[in-house]
Design a protein around this motif. Structure first.
Motif, PDB file in Angstrom:
ATOM      1  N   CYS A 122     -11.748  41.357  15.997  1.00 35.83           N
ATOM      2  CA  CYS A 122     -10.556  41.923  16.640  1.00 35.83           C
ATOM      3  C   CYS A 122     -10.878  43.179  17.449  1.00 35.83           C
ATOM      4  CB  CYS A 122      -9.475  42.224  15.611  1.00 35.83           C
ATOM      5  SG  CYS A 122      -8.955  40.789  14.666  1.00 35.83           S
ATOM      6  N   SER A 152     -12.595  36.839  16.715  1.00 35.53           N
ATOM      7  CA  SER A 152     -11.305  36.896  16.043  1.00 35.53           C
ATOM      8  C   SER A 152     -10.404  37.729  16.943  1.00 35.53           C
ATOM      9  CB  SER A 152     -11.459  37.561  14.666  1.00 35.53           C
ATOM     10  OG  SER A 152     -10.234  37.596  13.985  1.00 35.53           O
ATOM     11  N   GLU A 154      -6.466  39.064  18.560  1.00 29.69           N
ATOM     12  CA  GLU A 154      -5.098  39.428  18.192  1.00 29.69           C
ATOM     13  C   GLU A 154      -4.064  38.765  19.097  1.00 29.69           C
ATOM     14  OE1 GLU A 154      -4.369  41.013  15.603  1.00 29.69           O
ATOM     15  OE2 GLU A 154      -5.940  42.453  15.089  1.00 29.69           O
ATOM     16  N   ASN A 234      -3.678  46.414  13.349  1.00 28.04           N
ATOM     17  CA  ASN A 234      -2.642  45.699  14.097  1.00 28.04           C
ATOM     18  C   ASN A 234      -1.525  45.189  13.183  1.00 28.04           C
ATOM     19  OD1 ASN A 234      -1.343  43.194  15.358  1.00 28.04           O
ATOM     20  ND2 ASN A 234      -2.512  44.006  17.074  1.00 28.04           N
ATOM     21  N   GLU A 237      -1.207  41.583  11.719  1.00 24.02           N
ATOM     22  CA  GLU A 237      -2.024  41.111  10.599  1.00 24.02           C
ATOM     23  C   GLU A 237      -1.249  41.112   9.278  1.00 24.02           C
ATOM     24  OE1 GLU A 237      -5.025  39.920  10.864  1.00 24.02           O
ATOM     25  OE2 GLU A 237      -5.573  40.509  12.896  1.00 24.02           O
TER      26      GLU A 237
END
Length: 327
Positions: A122, A152, A154, A234, A237
């Motif tokens: 991320c 990964s 977002e 974030n 999540e």
């Protein structure tokens, strides 16, 4: 167990696999003995893919995986991640020397010679746009430290940026009944390019199990207690970015998905597996019971067209505008 292609990597992975954030830390109390027994059980039941990261318990989940996969390195595939052990906004974090050190540290904890799938964890959009980190990963691949790499992400935008690089082999995305946006463009585009899709947070931090009431409290060290509004990372999540109270309210409107099925959780996982282009779901776990429950999704009844449309309308009309944070 059913197995699916992880994009065009040549790996065939269990369609229900597992993430190890919860057994590493930040999900409340964890018992290592139970975690190890749970991992063993998953492997016995045909799970051959696990997702982890160097920051899950400061590498603890990687060490647990090393214990249960010793001697099975060719059969059990591991994906791990890097960058969140440093300043994710600094370009130095993504330099060759830095990433090589992250990689070697993970390899040491995993007790492996190469990582099957190495993922950027991320990173900011600007790092992906710059693209130099992909050249670094190409170098580590040439050195034999990693077999494949991915990201990964977002947001859908970040995923699409990654797909511009032909060597990105997998994207890990937050995708569930509450977060359907990836279905529109990102997942079809990834499938077209032969890029695997790993689905994290398929149960929206537990909301889609239907087990919570609005007065539920979480342990102090559980991210569902300290990151509800994005205080630590974030907001998406945690609870799909909805906030806990709103998430419980919306989950209560979805109890019908369990009708004629084993549970709300297995139904929610089945919905994801029914979508075109998904390589696997990676729910978390802390005990053997959660392994058993999540694997029941394999035999769950699929959703018919009317149900799928109802869930799409529910997302568009009641969920979409309530999601906070970049998406």
């Amino acid at each position: 167990m059913n197995y699916r292609d992880l994009g065009n990597t040549g790996l065939k992975i269990s369609e229900v696999s597992f993430g190890t954030w919860a057994i590493g830390g930040s999900w409340g109390k964890v018992d290592d003995s139970e975690a190890l027994k749970s991992l063993d059980m998953a492997i016995e039941k045909g799970v051959n893919f696990f997702d982890t990261a160097d920051v899950y318990g400061d590498g603890h989940s990687e060490e647990l995986l090393a214990k249960v996969t010793k001697g099975k390195e060719d059969q059990i595939h591991i994906a791990t991640k890097f960058c969140r052990g440093g300043d994710i906004f600094s370009r130095d974090t993504y330099s060759l020397d830095s990433v090589r050190q992250y990689c070697e540290n993970s390899l040491k904890r995993l007790e492996r010679e190469a990582i099957d799938l190495y993922q950027i964890h991320c990173p900011p959009t600007e790092i992906l746009k710059d693209g130099q980190v992909f050249e670094v990963l190409d170098k580590l691949q040439q050195e034999g430290k990693i077999r494949n790499y991915g990201v990964s992400v977002e947001t859908v935008e970040e995923g699409l940026i990654c797909l511009q690089n032909p060597n990105v082999k997998a994207l890990q995305v937050i995708f569930n009944i509450f977060r359907q946006k990836p279905l529109e463009v990102l997942i079809p585009e990834a499938e077209k390019k032969g890029v695997g899709i790993l689905v994290r947070l398929p149960l929206a931090s537990g909301l889609l199990t239907g087990k919570f009431t609005k007065d539920h409290t979480f342990d102090e060290d559980d991210h569902r207690n300290f990151n509800e509004n994005g205080e630590a990372f974030n907001v998406g999540e945690t609870f799909a970015g909805l906030g806990f109270a709103k998430g419980v309210e919306l989950a209560n409107e979805l109890t019908w998905i369990a009708n004629g099925r084993q549970s709300m959780a297995t139904a929610a996982l089945r919905w994801i597996l029914d979508q075109q282009g998904i390589s696997c779901v990676i729910p978390g776990f802390k005990n053997r019971q959660q392994i058993v429950e999540n694997l029941k999704a394999l035999e769950e009844k699929t959703f018919n067209e009317e149900e799928l449309q109802t869930l799409r309308t529910f997302y568009e009309e009641k969920v979409k505008n309530a999601i906070r944070g970049p998406y």
